[in-house]
Scaffold this motif. Sequence first.
Motif, PDB file in Angstrom:
ATOM      1  N   ALA A   1       0.839  -1.203   0.000  1.00 29.81           N
ATOM      2  CA  ALA A   1       0.000   0.000   0.000  1.00 29.81           C
ATOM      3  C   ALA A   1       0.875   1.255   0.000  1.00 29.81           C
ATOM      4  O   ALA A   1       0.576   2.226  -0.713  1.00 29.81           O
ATOM      5  N   GLN A   2       1.957   1.229   0.764  1.00 34.84           N
ATOM      6  CA  GLN A   2       2.864   2.377   0.792  1.00 34.84           C
ATOM      7  C   GLN A   2       3.595   2.529  -0.544  1.00 34.84           C
ATOM      8  O   GLN A   2       3.819   3.635  -1.023  1.00 34.84           O
ATOM      9  N   ARG A   3       3.955   1.399  -1.143  1.00 29.62           N
ATOM     10  CA  ARG A   3       4.620   1.431  -2.449  1.00 29.62           C
ATOM     11  C   ARG A   3       3.684   2.034  -3.496  1.00 29.62           C
ATOM     12  O   ARG A   3       4.087   2.892  -4.279  1.00 29.62           O
ATOM     13  N   SER A   4       2.433   1.615  -3.476  1.00 29.29           N
ATOM     14  CA  SER A   4       1.449   2.160  -4.420  1.00 29.29           C
ATOM     15  C   SER A   4       1.254   3.652  -4.207  1.00 29.29           C
ATOM     16  O   SER A   4       1.194   4.417  -5.170  1.00 29.29           O
ATOM     17  N   ALA A   5       1.153   4.064  -2.946  1.00 32.61           N
ATOM     18  CA  ALA A   5       0.977   5.485  -2.649  1.00 32.61           C
ATOM     19  C   ALA A   5       2.168   6.298  -3.135  1.00 32.61           C
ATOM     20  O   ALA A   5       1.999   7.385  -3.709  1.00 32.61           O
ATOM     21  N   ALA A   6       3.365   5.766  -2.935  1.00 30.02           N
ATOM     22  CA  ALA A   6       4.570   6.472  -3.380  1.00 30.02           C
ATOM     23  C   ALA A   6       4.604   6.590  -4.901  1.00 30.02           C
ATOM     24  O   ALA A   6       4.941   7.644  -5.445  1.00 30.02           O
ATOM     25  N   LEU A   7       4.235   5.525  -5.590  1.00 33.24           N
ATOM     26  CA  LEU A   7       4.231   5.563  -7.051  1.00 33.24           C
ATOM     27  C   LEU A   7       3.152   6.506  -7.562  1.00 33.24           C
ATOM     28  O   LEU A   7       3.393   7.291  -8.478  1.00 33.24           O
ATOM     29  N   CYS A   8       1.975   6.452  -6.976  1.00 34.92           N
ATOM     30  CA  CYS A   8       0.895   7.348  -7.395  1.00 34.92           C
ATOM     31  C   CYS A   8       1.311   8.800  -7.210  1.00 34.92           C
ATOM     32  O   CYS A   8       1.009   9.648  -8.054  1.00 34.92           O
ATOM     33  N   ALA A   9       2.012   9.101  -6.130  1.00 35.13           N
ATOM     34  CA  ALA A   9       2.456  10.463  -5.862  1.00 35.13           C
ATOM     35  C   ALA A   9       3.484  10.931  -6.895  1.00 35.13           C
ATOM     36  O   ALA A   9       3.553  12.119  -7.211  1.00 35.13           O
ATOM     37  N   LEU A  10       4.262  10.007  -7.417  1.00 38.52           N
ATOM     38  CA  LEU A  10       5.314  10.350  -8.382  1.00 38.52           C
ATOM     39  C   LEU A  10       4.896  10.217  -9.842  1.00 38.52           C
ATOM     40  O   LEU A  10       5.648  10.613 -10.732  1.00 38.52           O
ATOM     41  N   ARG A  11       3.735   9.655 -10.089  1.00 36.38           N
ATOM     42  CA  ARG A  11       3.357   9.280 -11.452  1.00 36.38           C
ATOM     43  C   ARG A  11       3.507  10.428 -12.451  1.00 36.38           C
ATOM     44  O   ARG A  11       4.114  10.251 -13.508  1.00 36.38           O
ATOM     45  N   ASP A  12       2.994  11.602 -12.142  1.00 38.14           N
ATOM     46  CA  ASP A  12       3.099  12.717 -13.082  1.00 38.14           C
ATOM     47  C   ASP A  12       4.552  13.135 -13.294  1.00 38.14           C
ATOM     48  O   ASP A  12       4.960  13.454 -14.405  1.00 38.14           O
ATOM     49  N   GLU A  13       5.332  13.123 -12.232  1.00 34.05           N
ATOM     50  CA  GLU A  13       6.738  13.503 -12.292  1.00 34.05           C
ATOM     51  C   GLU A  13       7.563  12.504 -13.111  1.00 34.05           C
ATOM     52  O   GLU A  13       8.587  12.858 -13.698  1.00 34.05           O
ATOM     53  N   LEU A  14       7.126  11.254 -13.152  1.00 33.12           N
ATOM     54  CA  LEU A  14       7.862  10.204 -13.853  1.00 33.12           C
ATOM     55  C   LEU A  14       7.559  10.151 -15.349  1.00 33.12           C
ATOM     56  O   LEU A  14       8.331   9.553 -16.107  1.00 33.12           O
ATOM     57  N   ALA A  15       6.462  10.758 -15.767  1.00 37.92           N
ATOM     58  CA  ALA A  15       6.031  10.633 -17.167  1.00 37.92           C
ATOM     59  C   ALA A  15       7.106  11.084 -18.154  1.00 37.92           C
ATOM     60  O   ALA A  15       7.427  10.357 -19.098  1.00 37.92           O
ATOM     61  N   ARG A  16       7.670  12.246 -17.948  1.00 36.72           N
ATOM     62  CA  ARG A  16       8.672  12.751 -18.893  1.00 36.72           C
ATOM     63  C   ARG A  16       9.948  11.905 -18.899  1.00 36.72           C
ATOM     64  O   ARG A  16      10.434  11.530 -19.974  1.00 36.72           O
ATOM     65  N   PRO A  17      10.529  11.587 -17.729  1.00 41.73           N
ATOM     66  CA  PRO A  17      11.735  10.735 -17.768  1.00 41.73           C
ATOM     67  C   PRO A  17      11.487   9.375 -18.415  1.00 41.73           C
ATOM     68  O   PRO A  17      12.366   8.849 -19.111  1.00 41.73           O
ATOM     69  N   ILE A  18      10.311   8.818 -18.206  1.00 42.31           N
ATOM     70  CA  ILE A  18      10.014   7.527 -18.840  1.00 42.31           C
ATOM     71  C   ILE A  18       9.927   7.694 -20.350  1.00 42.31           C
ATOM     72  O   ILE A  18      10.483   6.884 -21.106  1.00 42.31           O
TER      73      ILE A  18
END
Length: 115
Positions: free
Chosen positions: A86-103
């Motif tokens: 659950a914490q891993r999912s929350a951390a990823l959800c929080a970063l999702r927008d920030e990760l879009a460009r690097p991905i």
Amino acid sequence: MTEIDPRFVALQARYRASLAGKRADIEQAWQALAADCSDSASQAALLAVVHRLAGSAESYGFDGIGRLAAQLDRQLEPVRGKADPAQRSAALCALRDELARPIEELLAELRSGAA
């Protein structure tokens, strides 16, 4: 001029051939996570492929891929550091927008590296 060892050239060619599969794995995981960032299988796949690329690409002469993968791997560290799903999912959800460009940048570099 230094001659390149033919064994290295063969290894580099095999690595280059594997880049399309790595790109597909990242694309598939990222699309799944865009729909549901709590998808633990996609989280694991994304974390693993990016981490492996960060550790290996430069060794085979793919410096751009290695650099981008290492930057993305560092950005994913807060996700990797969570043992609780659950914490891993929350951390990823929080970063999702920030990760879009690097991905997207890594995917573009993988496309050109595999060509």
